[in-house]
Write an enzyme that holds these catalytic residues in place. Structure first.
Site, PDB file in Angstrom:
ATOM      1  CG  HIS A 151      -2.001  -1.064   1.104  1.00  0.00           C
ATOM      2  ND1 HIS A 151      -1.911  -2.259   1.789  1.00  0.00           N
ATOM      3  CD2 HIS A 151      -3.139  -1.119   0.370  1.00  0.00           C
ATOM      4  CE1 HIS A 151      -2.985  -2.997   1.494  1.00  0.00           C
ATOM      5  NE2 HIS A 151      -3.732  -2.331   0.641  1.00  0.00           N
TER       6      HIS A 151
ATOM      7  CG  HIS B 296      -7.324   4.216  -2.832  1.00  0.00           C
ATOM      8  ND1 HIS B 296      -6.245   4.270  -3.669  1.00  0.00           N
ATOM      9  CD2 HIS B 296      -7.413   2.928  -2.414  1.00  0.00           C
ATOM     10  CE1 HIS B 296      -5.721   3.069  -3.768  1.00  0.00           C
ATOM     11  NE2 HIS B 296      -6.393   2.231  -3.018  1.00  0.00           N
ATOM     12  CG  ASP B 297      -5.160   2.046   0.097  1.00  0.00           C
ATOM     13  OD1 ASP B 297      -6.055   2.050   0.963  1.00  0.00           O
ATOM     14  OD2 ASP B 297      -5.020   1.125  -0.730  1.00  0.00           O
TER      15      ASP B 297
HETATM   16 ZN   LIG Z   1      -5.966   0.270  -2.253  1.00  0.00          ZN
END
Ligand SMILES: [Zn+2]
Length: 303
Positions: A200, A240-241
């Site tokens: 991530h 988003h992460d």
């Molecule tokens: Zn993700």
């Protein structure tokens, strides 16, 4: 007990001051807060009818002091809350300092010092555009429109440049008069907001943004949305992460991470959203030539 008659207490017999006010009887009670701590003492002097205080007075005053205790606790809590809020602001400032694109870092993309011997905020938009035209990758060569795009061939900095190029391809830079410096700094800060972890990381964040971009542009979804929406969707993909720790929500709960205490559900997801919004808000606040235009046209960010 009748304190006045007890030898232990040495009451003043005469008037206390020139007004002639004399203490005849006293009712004194501790002020106890909800935590059963004594936070003060309430003292009542001289019943109006001149008689000594009785049990009834005591009961009445006891309930009064209870309220006093709670309000003192409330004030303490409010005080503590304010201090915590300040502490939070300081930590946020520290974190943002390390995440935000520094003045020397922005030169990796907007190398205004080399081009014009000045800082980005001293350049006008045309000068910045001239640099970006030279610095940003060719969309076809970089394959940003392709579903088979692969980030392996690019450095993290090159991915930042590809991300900036996507906003140009979406046609939102000119439409919303996005100040070049703000756009570059925002994308750079985003890449720094991701941690150096196996999956991530910034590459993953970029890949999701690029997939969103390709769905809209190559997949033809763009015609169903407004420009503002497409810009928001790609930005959401990039963000988003952000600040993912490489562990899942269950891990945050079981390890007692403060994030789990703050968010009841979708712990990390809510954190990515918060972090992303903080970065966006921070960029919009910074003074930059033309920044006011974006501020006026975009709807305000809500909590
Ligand atoms: Zn993700």
């Amino acid at each position: 007990m009748n304190a006045a008659q007890d030898d232990f207490f040495n009451f003043q017999k005469g008037p206390l001051d020139d007004s002639g006010w004399t203490i005849k009887n006293v009712l004194s009670l501790p002020i106890v807060n909800k935590k059963e701590e004594i936070v003060g003492v309430a003292t009542f002097y001289n019943r109006k009818d001149g008689k000594p205080f009785d049990d009834m007075d005591e009961t009445l005053m006891e309930s009064l002091t209870q309220f006093l205790g709670w309000s003192v606790l409330n004030t303490d809590t409010y005080d503590k809350m304010n201090r915590l809020e300040n502490r939070k602001d300081i930590f946020q400032d520290m974190v943002l300092y390390h995440v935000k694109c520094r003045k020397d870092e922005i030169q990796n993309i907007l190398n205004t010092r080399e081009w014009f011997d000045k800082e980005p905020n001293e350049c006008d938009e045309d000068e910045l555009e001239e640099i970006l035209e030279d610095e940003l990758p060719d969309s076809e060569d970089a394959e940003i429109f392709e579903f088979h795009f692969c980030d392996f061939e690019y450095s993290e900095l090159e991915l930042v440049k590809c991300g900036i190029k996507m906003y140009y391809e979406l046609g939102v830079v000119d439409k919303f008069h996005i100040p070049r410096e703000t756009l570059v700094r925002f994308m750079y800060s985003l890449s720094k907001g991701y941690r150096k972890i196996t999956y991530h990381n910034w590459r993953h964040g970029f890949n999701v943004g690029q997939t969103m971009f390709t769905l809209l542009m190559t997949g033809g979804l763009k015609r169903y949305y407004t420009d503002l929406e497409t810009m928001a969707m790609v930005t959401a993909g990039f963000c988003h992460d952000i600040d993912h720790r490489g562990t899942n929500n269950l891990y945050q709960m079981k390890s007692g991470n403060p994030l789990a205490k703050l968010h009841g559900s979708s712990i990390l997801e809510r954190h990515h959203l918060d972090f992303g919004k903080t970065l966006l808000r921070d960029e919009v606040r910074l003074p930059s030539p033309g920044a006011g235009v974006v501020r006026d046209e975009l709807p305000p960010l809500t909590e």
